[in-house]
Design a protein around this motif. Structure first.
Motif, PDB file in Angstrom:
ATOM      1  N   LEU A   1     102.561 101.949  39.910  1.00 17.32           N
ATOM      2  CA  LEU A   1     102.721 101.935  41.367  1.00 17.32           C
ATOM      3  C   LEU A   1     103.031 103.331  41.903  1.00 17.32           C
ATOM      4  CD1 LEU A   1     104.705  98.613  41.738  1.00 17.32           C
ATOM      5  CD2 LEU A   1     102.512  99.116  42.829  1.00 17.32           C
ATOM      6  N   LEU A   2     103.882 104.047  41.197  1.00 16.84           N
ATOM      7  CA  LEU A   2     104.223 105.408  41.625  1.00 16.84           C
ATOM      8  C   LEU A   2     102.997 106.308  41.565  1.00 16.84           C
ATOM      9  CD1 LEU A   2     106.327 107.491  42.506  1.00 16.84           C
ATOM     10  CD2 LEU A   2     106.883 107.824  40.073  1.00 16.84           C
ATOM     11  N   ALA A   3     102.233 106.207  40.483  1.00 14.60           N
ATOM     12  CA  ALA A   3     101.033 107.044  40.356  1.00 14.60           C
ATOM     13  C   ALA A   3     100.038 106.760  41.478  1.00 14.60           C
ATOM     14  CB  ALA A   3     100.385 106.806  38.988  1.00 14.60           C
ATOM     15  N   VAL A   4      99.765 105.496  41.746  1.00 15.34           N
ATOM     16  CA  VAL A   4      98.804 105.142  42.804  1.00 15.34           C
ATOM     17  C   VAL A   4      99.342 105.569  44.176  1.00 15.34           C
ATOM     18  CG1 VAL A   4      97.647 103.216  43.973  1.00 15.34           C
ATOM     19  CG2 VAL A   4      97.760 103.281  41.477  1.00 15.34           C
ATOM     20  N   SER A   5     100.636 105.388  44.394  1.00 22.60           N
ATOM     21  CA  SER A   5     101.240 105.793  45.671  1.00 22.60           C
ATOM     22  C   SER A   5     101.119 107.302  45.876  1.00 22.60           C
ATOM     23  CB  SER A   5     102.718 105.387  45.712  1.00 22.60           C
ATOM     24  OG  SER A   5     102.851 103.996  45.672  1.00 22.60           O
ATOM     25  N   LEU A   6     101.367 108.059  44.822  1.00 20.68           N
ATOM     26  CA  LEU A   6     101.254 109.523  44.926  1.00 20.68           C
ATOM     27  C   LEU A   6      99.799 109.949  45.121  1.00 20.68           C
ATOM     28  CD1 LEU A   6     103.836 110.617  42.209  1.00 20.68           C
ATOM     29  CD2 LEU A   6     103.995 111.029  44.679  1.00 20.68           C
ATOM     30  N   LEU A   7      98.875 109.301  44.424  1.00 16.06           N
ATOM     31  CA  LEU A   7      97.455 109.619  44.611  1.00 16.06           C
ATOM     32  C   LEU A   7      97.020 109.327  46.047  1.00 16.06           C
ATOM     33  CD1 LEU A   7      95.986 108.253  41.258  1.00 16.06           C
ATOM     34  CD2 LEU A   7      96.112 110.656  41.977  1.00 16.06           C
ATOM     35  N   GLY A   8      97.472 108.222  46.597  1.00 12.39           N
ATOM     36  CA  GLY A   8      97.158 107.899  47.989  1.00 12.39           C
ATOM     37  C   GLY A   8      97.827 108.853  48.955  1.00 12.39           C
ATOM     38  N   ARG A   9      99.067 109.171  48.693  1.00 15.78           N
ATOM     39  CA  ARG A   9      99.848 110.054  49.579  1.00 15.78           C
ATOM     40  C   ARG A   9      99.223 111.436  49.696  1.00 15.78           C
ATOM     41  NH1 ARG A   9     101.572 112.810  52.842  1.00 15.78           N
ATOM     42  NH2 ARG A   9     103.690 113.495  53.244  1.00 15.78           N
ATOM     43  N   PHE A  10      98.729 111.955  48.565  1.00 14.23           N
ATOM     44  CA  PHE A  10      98.177 113.307  48.562  1.00 14.23           C
ATOM     45  C   PHE A  10      96.656 113.348  48.670  1.00 14.23           C
ATOM     46  CE2 PHE A  10     102.402 113.866  46.686  1.00 14.23           C
ATOM     47  CZ  PHE A  10     102.903 114.764  47.620  1.00 14.23           C
ATOM     48  N   GLY A  11      96.060 112.211  49.081  1.00 14.82           N
ATOM     49  CA  GLY A  11      94.639 112.179  49.385  1.00 14.82           C
ATOM     50  C   GLY A  11      93.717 112.246  48.183  1.00 14.82           C
ATOM     51  N   LYS A  12      94.208 111.989  46.996  1.00 15.48           N
ATOM     52  CA  LYS A  12      93.375 112.017  45.797  1.00 15.48           C
ATOM     53  C   LYS A  12      92.707 110.666  45.547  1.00 15.48           C
ATOM     54  CE  LYS A  12      94.667 116.179  44.943  1.00 15.48           C
ATOM     55  NZ  LYS A  12      93.775 117.272  45.282  1.00 15.48           N
ATOM     56  N   MET A  13      93.112 109.671  46.321  1.00 17.11           N
ATOM     57  CA  MET A  13      92.515 108.336  46.265  1.00 17.11           C
ATOM     58  C   MET A  13      92.430 107.846  47.702  1.00 17.11           C
ATOM     59  SD  MET A  13      93.996 104.914  44.342  1.00 17.11           S
ATOM     60  CE  MET A  13      93.754 105.500  42.684  1.00 17.11           C
ATOM     61  N   GLY A  14      91.378 107.157  48.035  1.00 17.78           N
ATOM     62  CA  GLY A  14      91.220 106.654  49.391  1.00 17.78           C
ATOM     63  C   GLY A  14      92.355 105.716  49.787  1.00 17.78           C
ATOM     64  N   GLU A  15      92.665 105.728  51.080  1.00 20.09           N
ATOM     65  CA  GLU A  15      93.788 104.914  51.585  1.00 20.09           C
ATOM     66  C   GLU A  15      93.625 103.439  51.236  1.00 20.09           C
ATOM     67  OE1 GLU A  15      95.450 103.196  55.812  1.00 20.09           O
ATOM     68  OE2 GLU A  15      94.191 104.992  55.846  1.00 20.09           O
ATOM     69  N   ARG A  16      92.467 102.897  51.499  1.00 14.30           N
ATOM     70  CA  ARG A  16      92.243 101.460  51.261  1.00 14.30           C
ATOM     71  C   ARG A  16      92.279 101.142  49.765  1.00 14.30           C
ATOM     72  NH1 ARG A  16      91.284  97.102  54.164  1.00 14.30           N
ATOM     73  NH2 ARG A  16      89.925  95.482  53.361  1.00 14.30           N
ATOM     74  N   LYS A  17      91.688 101.995  48.965  1.00 14.50           N
ATOM     75  CA  LYS A  17      91.680 101.784  47.515  1.00 14.50           C
ATOM     76  C   LYS A  17      93.101 101.856  46.959  1.00 14.50           C
ATOM     77  CE  LYS A  17      89.251 103.305  43.379  1.00 14.50           C
ATOM     78  NZ  LYS A  17      88.262 104.235  42.839  1.00 14.50           N
ATOM     79  N   ALA A  18      93.874 102.820  47.427  1.00 19.46           N
ATOM     80  CA  ALA A  18      95.259 102.949  46.967  1.00 19.46           C
ATOM     81  C   ALA A  18      96.090 101.747  47.411  1.00 19.46           C
ATOM     82  CB  ALA A  18      95.874 104.248  47.492  1.00 19.46           C
ATOM     83  N   ALA A  19      95.907 101.325  48.671  1.00 16.81           N
ATOM     84  CA  ALA A  19      96.650 100.157  49.170  1.00 16.81           C
ATOM     85  C   ALA A  19      96.272  98.906  48.379  1.00 16.81           C
ATOM     86  CB  ALA A  19      96.378  99.954  50.662  1.00 16.81           C
ATOM     87  N   THR A  20      95.013  98.784  48.004  1.00 17.14           N
ATOM     88  CA  THR A  20      94.573  97.644  47.193  1.00 17.14           C
ATOM     89  C   THR A  20      95.203  97.704  45.806  1.00 17.14           C
ATOM     90  OG1 THR A  20      92.489  97.513  48.410  1.00 17.14           O
ATOM     91  CG2 THR A  20      92.557  96.450  46.238  1.00 17.14           C
ATOM     92  N   GLY A  21      95.259  98.892  45.216  1.00 20.90           N
ATOM     93  CA  GLY A  21      95.900  99.056  43.915  1.00 20.90           C
ATOM     94  C   GLY A  21      97.377  98.706  43.961  1.00 20.90           C
TER      95      GLY A  21
END
Length: 138
Positions: free
Chosen positions: A59-79
């Motif tokens: 959860l922390l990894a996906v949250s950080l990837l979403g926060r810093f734009g390394k993963m799309g917002e919707r994809k990160a929220a889904t993860g």
């Protein structure tokens, strides 16, 4: 809720869960005993806190990837939604087991940290689940 605010909360909650589950896992790994002098539930031969730590770390990894734009917002929220739903079911299962034990014993057990540690993990998972559902439905 703005993406920055969503990911800020996601990072904070998942970091808190990672630290808590990491502490529980570290105590178990180093001492073979459970933190706060409470029973250690096991799942498929390993302490439940190990699984909790892995899920919070994900959860922390996906949250950080979403926060810093390394993963799309919707994809990160889904993860975050998927892992927090799994964590909610996992921790909820152990909470139900504890409560069933109380009912069978006819008394509420006292724990070193007030409630079973699975309850605290469940609170973090439910908060992350609620946030991610809200974010995906906006």
């Amino acid at each position: 809720m703005t993406p920055a605010r969503f990911f800020g909360w996601s990072v904070a909650l998942s970091l808190g869960g990672t630290i808590f589950a990491g502490y529980l896992s570290g105590v178990k790994l180093l001492t073979q005993g459970c933190a706060f002098d409470e029973p250690c539930p096991y799942f498929i031969g390993y302490p439940a806190c190990y699984y909790g730590f892995a899920m919070f770390l994900a959860l922390l990894a996906v949250s950080l990837l979403g926060r810093f734009g390394k993963m799309g917002e919707r994809k990160a929220a889904t993860g975050i939604l998927a892992v927090s739903a799994l964590g909610t079911a996992f921790a909820g299962y152990f909470v139900v087991q504890e409560v069933a034990g109380w009912v069978a014993a006819g008394d509420v057990a006292l724990y070193g940290f007030g409630l079973p540690t699975c309850v605290y993990g469940l609170v973090f998972y439910v908060a992350l689940l609620a946030l991610s559902i809200r974010q995906r439905n906006r």
